[in-house]
Structure formats: structure tokens, C-alpha cells
Design a protein around this motif. Structure first.
Motif, mmCIF file in Angstrom:
data_model
loop_
_atom_site.group_PDB
_atom_site.id
_atom_site.type_symbol
_atom_site.label_atom_id
_atom_site.label_comp_id
_atom_site.label_asym_id
_atom_site.label_seq_id
_atom_site.Cartn_x
_atom_site.Cartn_y
_atom_site.Cartn_z
ATOM 1 N N GLU A 64 0.781 -1.197 0.003
ATOM 2 C CA GLU A 64 0.028 -0.020 -0.086
ATOM 3 C C GLU A 64 0.897 1.493 -0.047
ATOM 4 O O GLU A 64 0.734 1.993 0.840
ATOM 5 C CB GLU A 64 -0.961 0.125 1.247
ATOM 6 C CG GLU A 64 -1.898 -1.146 1.228
ATOM 7 C CD GLU A 64 -2.948 -1.441 2.320
ATOM 8 O OE1 GLU A 64 -2.963 -0.176 3.104
ATOM 9 O OE2 GLU A 64 -3.368 -2.472 2.441
ATOM 10 N N LEU A 84 -4.762 8.626 4.471
ATOM 11 C CA LEU A 84 -5.924 8.506 3.419
ATOM 12 C C LEU A 84 -5.090 8.067 2.170
ATOM 13 O O LEU A 84 -3.947 7.515 2.175
ATOM 14 C CB LEU A 84 -6.410 9.698 3.073
ATOM 15 C CG LEU A 84 -5.918 11.028 2.991
ATOM 16 C CD1 LEU A 84 -4.824 10.977 1.957
ATOM 17 C CD2 LEU A 84 -6.806 12.141 2.997
ATOM 18 N N ILE A 85 -5.901 7.737 1.083
ATOM 19 C CA ILE A 85 -5.488 7.160 -0.475
ATOM 20 C C ILE A 85 -4.982 8.396 -1.169
ATOM 21 O O ILE A 85 -5.683 9.177 -1.549
ATOM 22 C CB ILE A 85 -6.339 6.262 -0.945
ATOM 23 C CG1 ILE A 85 -6.883 5.186 -0.065
ATOM 24 C CG2 ILE A 85 -5.908 5.871 -2.212
ATOM 25 C CD1 ILE A 85 -6.004 4.069 -0.155
ATOM 26 N N ALA A 97 -9.146 12.336 -1.842
ATOM 27 C CA ALA A 97 -10.424 12.674 -1.854
ATOM 28 C C ALA A 97 -11.123 12.356 -0.407
ATOM 29 O O ALA A 97 -10.663 11.499 0.201
ATOM 30 C CB ALA A 97 -11.094 11.748 -2.858
ATOM 31 N N PRO A 103 -14.226 16.402 9.250
ATOM 32 C CA PRO A 103 -13.447 17.300 10.022
ATOM 33 C C PRO A 103 -12.231 17.659 9.229
ATOM 34 O O PRO A 103 -11.674 19.029 9.254
ATOM 35 C CB PRO A 103 -13.088 16.504 11.144
ATOM 36 C CG PRO A 103 -13.943 15.531 11.336
ATOM 37 C CD PRO A 103 -14.545 15.059 10.187
HETATM 38 C C1 LIG Z 1 -5.436 3.102 4.730
HETATM 39 C C2 LIG Z 1 -6.329 3.936 5.004
HETATM 40 C C3 LIG Z 1 -6.906 4.511 3.822
HETATM 41 C C4 LIG Z 1 -7.833 5.665 4.094
HETATM 42 N N1 LIG Z 1 -8.318 6.530 2.957
HETATM 43 C C5 LIG Z 1 -9.210 7.501 3.192
HETATM 44 C C6 LIG Z 1 -9.357 8.177 1.849
HETATM 45 O O1 LIG Z 1 -8.856 8.133 0.958
HETATM 46 N N2 LIG Z 1 -10.294 9.269 2.284
HETATM 47 C C7 LIG Z 1 -11.093 9.535 3.603
HETATM 48 O O2 LIG Z 1 -11.898 10.314 3.540
HETATM 49 N N3 LIG Z 1 -10.613 8.667 4.419
HETATM 50 C C8 LIG Z 1 -9.752 7.581 4.478
HETATM 51 N N4 LIG Z 1 -9.328 6.610 5.584
HETATM 52 C C9 LIG Z 1 -10.005 7.132 6.606
HETATM 53 C C10 LIG Z 1 -9.280 8.238 7.392
HETATM 54 O O3 LIG Z 1 -8.120 7.878 7.994
HETATM 55 C C11 LIG Z 1 -10.288 9.001 8.636
HETATM 56 O O4 LIG Z 1 -10.639 8.127 9.597
HETATM 57 C C12 LIG Z 1 -11.610 9.662 7.995
HETATM 58 O O5 LIG Z 1 -11.133 10.185 6.934
HETATM 59 C C13 LIG Z 1 -11.985 10.648 8.994
HETATM 60 O O6 LIG Z 1 -10.873 11.819 9.230
HETATM 61 P P1 LIG Z 1 -11.318 13.212 9.848
HETATM 62 O O7 LIG Z 1 -12.309 13.016 10.955
HETATM 63 O O8 LIG Z 1 -10.035 13.703 10.185
HETATM 64 O O9 LIG Z 1 -12.078 13.929 8.794
HETATM 65 C C14 LIG Z 1 -8.472 5.954 5.258
HETATM 66 C C15 LIG Z 1 -7.970 5.367 6.334
HETATM 67 C C16 LIG Z 1 -7.014 4.221 6.072
HETATM 68 C C17 LIG Z 1 -6.411 3.633 7.376
#
Ligand SMILES: Cc1cc2nc3c(=O)[nH]c(=O)nc-3n(C[C@H](O)[C@H](O)[C@H](O)COP(=O)(O)O)c2cc1C
Length: 234
Positions: A64, A84-85, A97, A103
Motif C-alpha cells: 500500500e 488516506l489514499i 479525496a 473534520p
Molecule cells: C489505509 C487508509 C486509507 C484511508 N483512505 C481514506 C480516504 O481516501 N479518504 C477518506 O476520507 N478517509 C480515508 N481513510 C479514513 C481516514 O483515516 C479517517 O479516519 C477519516 O477520513 C476521518 O478523518 P477526519 O475525521 O480527520 O476527517 C483511510 C484510512 C486508512 C487507514
């Protein structure tokens, strides 16, 4: 100003060299195959070097490698970070995205300064990117949304990311309703879904070394697509 934690044990209660400290100290780091990195032969453009490093990571099976940490800060300078990705990288920056009402979306709305970082343990490489993030057009964001799997689209359609929820069952009901809406209308787009692009002020490539003589190359944006390069002390 940051305050120092008192004593040898930051957690106060544990004895010096207590079990957690010992456990952490024994975990190896830079244990993988650390490749050579000669900054003199690095390309002029950080996107090109990022592409080279990503291709190499994929070749040697880094798991990853497109997962990055995104750090944001709100209007009151409170910092948050999460993984995130990575969706794209090119001359305009690095894209990811999420929902604009999450948040992190709200942070970026109040304060566009943000940073991305990833670490690839198998090759001891870290990449750090900092700059300002801006939303792409609704059309581009919609295209990103529609390229996601139906499950991922349904989750985003439910929305409210990071808000407390009353029960798992209630969320599952919302999710199946969202799945039905998507099945009935595959062109449905979650209005909040936003592709952001972080335009870097700097991009740093960090090659770890077991003897701690790490190699660091920083590209700083110098305007009109030009970059200044500097080696940094490890
Ligand atoms: C490997 C991985 C990939 C993730 N990819 C995304 C993503 O592309 N977009 C997203 O909104 N959250 C993604 N998440 C979840 C975020 O880490 C996070 O929990 C969520 O976006 C809420 O974040 P915020 O409260 O700071 O907005 C991913 C988490 C992991 C562990």
C-alpha cells in the motif's frame, strides 16, 4: 512553548526502562533492504522522483505505498492527522479525496495549509510534502466519486464522516438505503465528495540508512514550475 516531560519515564508511573520502553527499544527499524539513493542523479522535478520511487516500491512489493498521512490544522491552529489514499500526483500537486464536511474537509476550508507524508518500511523511505490544498472542480470530484466501488460510494453517500452515531444497526440501515439508491441510479454522486490537490511548497525525499547517515533531498518550489534542490542534514 513545548514543556519537557519530567524524568526518564515520560509516563511518570513506570520505572526507568520499564516494560513498554524496553519493548519499543527492541523493535528494529530500517530492517528491510535499504536501496541506494544518489541525490546527484535525481531528476529536476519532484513528481518525476516520486514516480520513480513509487514504481520501485511497487516492484519490490512495498504494501500500500499509496497510503499517506494527511496533516491539517483548523482556524485555531489545532492540528489533526490521519491516513488516506493518494489519488493522483502530477504537475499540479498531490491529490486525495474525502467529504468536504468531514473534520479534515472543514479544516482545509478554514486553513488550506496541509502536509502529506508516507513511510515505506521495506525500503526505509519517507516522502514529505507540504503546501496548500484546494478543492478540484465539482466535475473532477464527481468523476473520482464514480470511479469508486459501489460500497465506497454508498459509505460516502451516507455522509457524516467522524460524527458520533447512535448504533451500528442504524448506520447499517442508512448504508443499505444508500446502496439501493446507487443501484437505482449509478450516476448518483455524493454532493460532499471532493478531490483536493495539495500544491507543494516543498517535497522531501528521505532515504534511511542503518548507520543513521540518512540521505535527504528537499525540492522547494521556486515559481513557474521550477524547483530549488537542497540536501538536508539527517
Ligand atoms: C489505509 C487508509 C486509507 C484511508 N483512505 C481514506 C480516504 O481516501 N479518504 C477518506 O476520507 N478517509 C480515508 N481513510 C479514513 C481516514 O483515516 C479517517 O479516519 C477519516 O477520513 C476521518 O478523518 P477526519 O475525521 O480527520 O476527517 C483511510 C484510512 C486508512 C487507514
Amino acid at each position: 512553548m513545548a514543556r519537557e516531560s519530567g524524568g526518564a519515564s515520560a509516563q511518570g508511573g513506570g520505572a526507568v526502562g520499564g516494560p513498554m520502553r524496553e519493548r519499543l527499544r527492541t523493535i528494529p527499524v530500517f530492517a528491510g533492504e535499504v536501496p541506494a539513493f544518489d541525490p546527484d542523479t535525481a531528476p529536476d522535478d519532484p513528481v518525476e522522483l516520486f514516480t520513480q520511487w513509487l514504481d520501485h516500491a511497487l516492484r519490490v512489493g512495498v504494501p500500500e505505498p499509496h497510503v499517506m498521512n494527511l496533516a491539517t490544522a483548523d482556524a485555531a491552529n489545532r492540528v489533526a492527522s490521519r491516513f488516506l489514499i493518494l489519488k493522483d500526483a502530477g504537475p499540479h500537486g498531490w491529490s486525495f479525496a474525502t467529504g468536504s464536511a468531514s473534520p479534515k474537509g472543514r479544516d482545509l476550508d478554514a486553513n488550506p495549509h496541509a502536509a502529506l507524508a508516507c513511510y515505506w518500511p521495506r525500503v526505509g523511505r519517507q516522502i514529505r510534502i507540504a503546501g496548500t490544498a484546494a478543492p478540484e472542480s465539482r466535475r473532477t470530484s464527481a468523476a473520482d466519486f464514480l470511479a469508486r466501488s459501489p460500497d465506497a460510494r454508498a459509505e460516502a453517500l451516507v455522509g457524516g464522516q467522524s460524527a458520533p452515531m447512535d448504533s451500528v444497526q442504524e448506520h447499517e440501515r442508512e448504508l443499505s438505503a444508500a446502496r439501493e439508491r446507487i443501484a437505482a441510479d449509478p450516476s448518483l454522486v455524493a454532493p460532499e465528495w471532493t478531490l483536493y490537490t495539495l500544491r507543494p511548497d516543498y517535497v522531501e525525499f528521505w532515504q534511511g540508512s542503518r548507520d543513521r547517515n540518512h540521505v535527504r533531498l528537499r525540492y522547494t518550489a521556486a515559481g513557474e514550475g521550477r524547483w530549488q534542490r537542497a540536501l538536508l542534514r539527517p
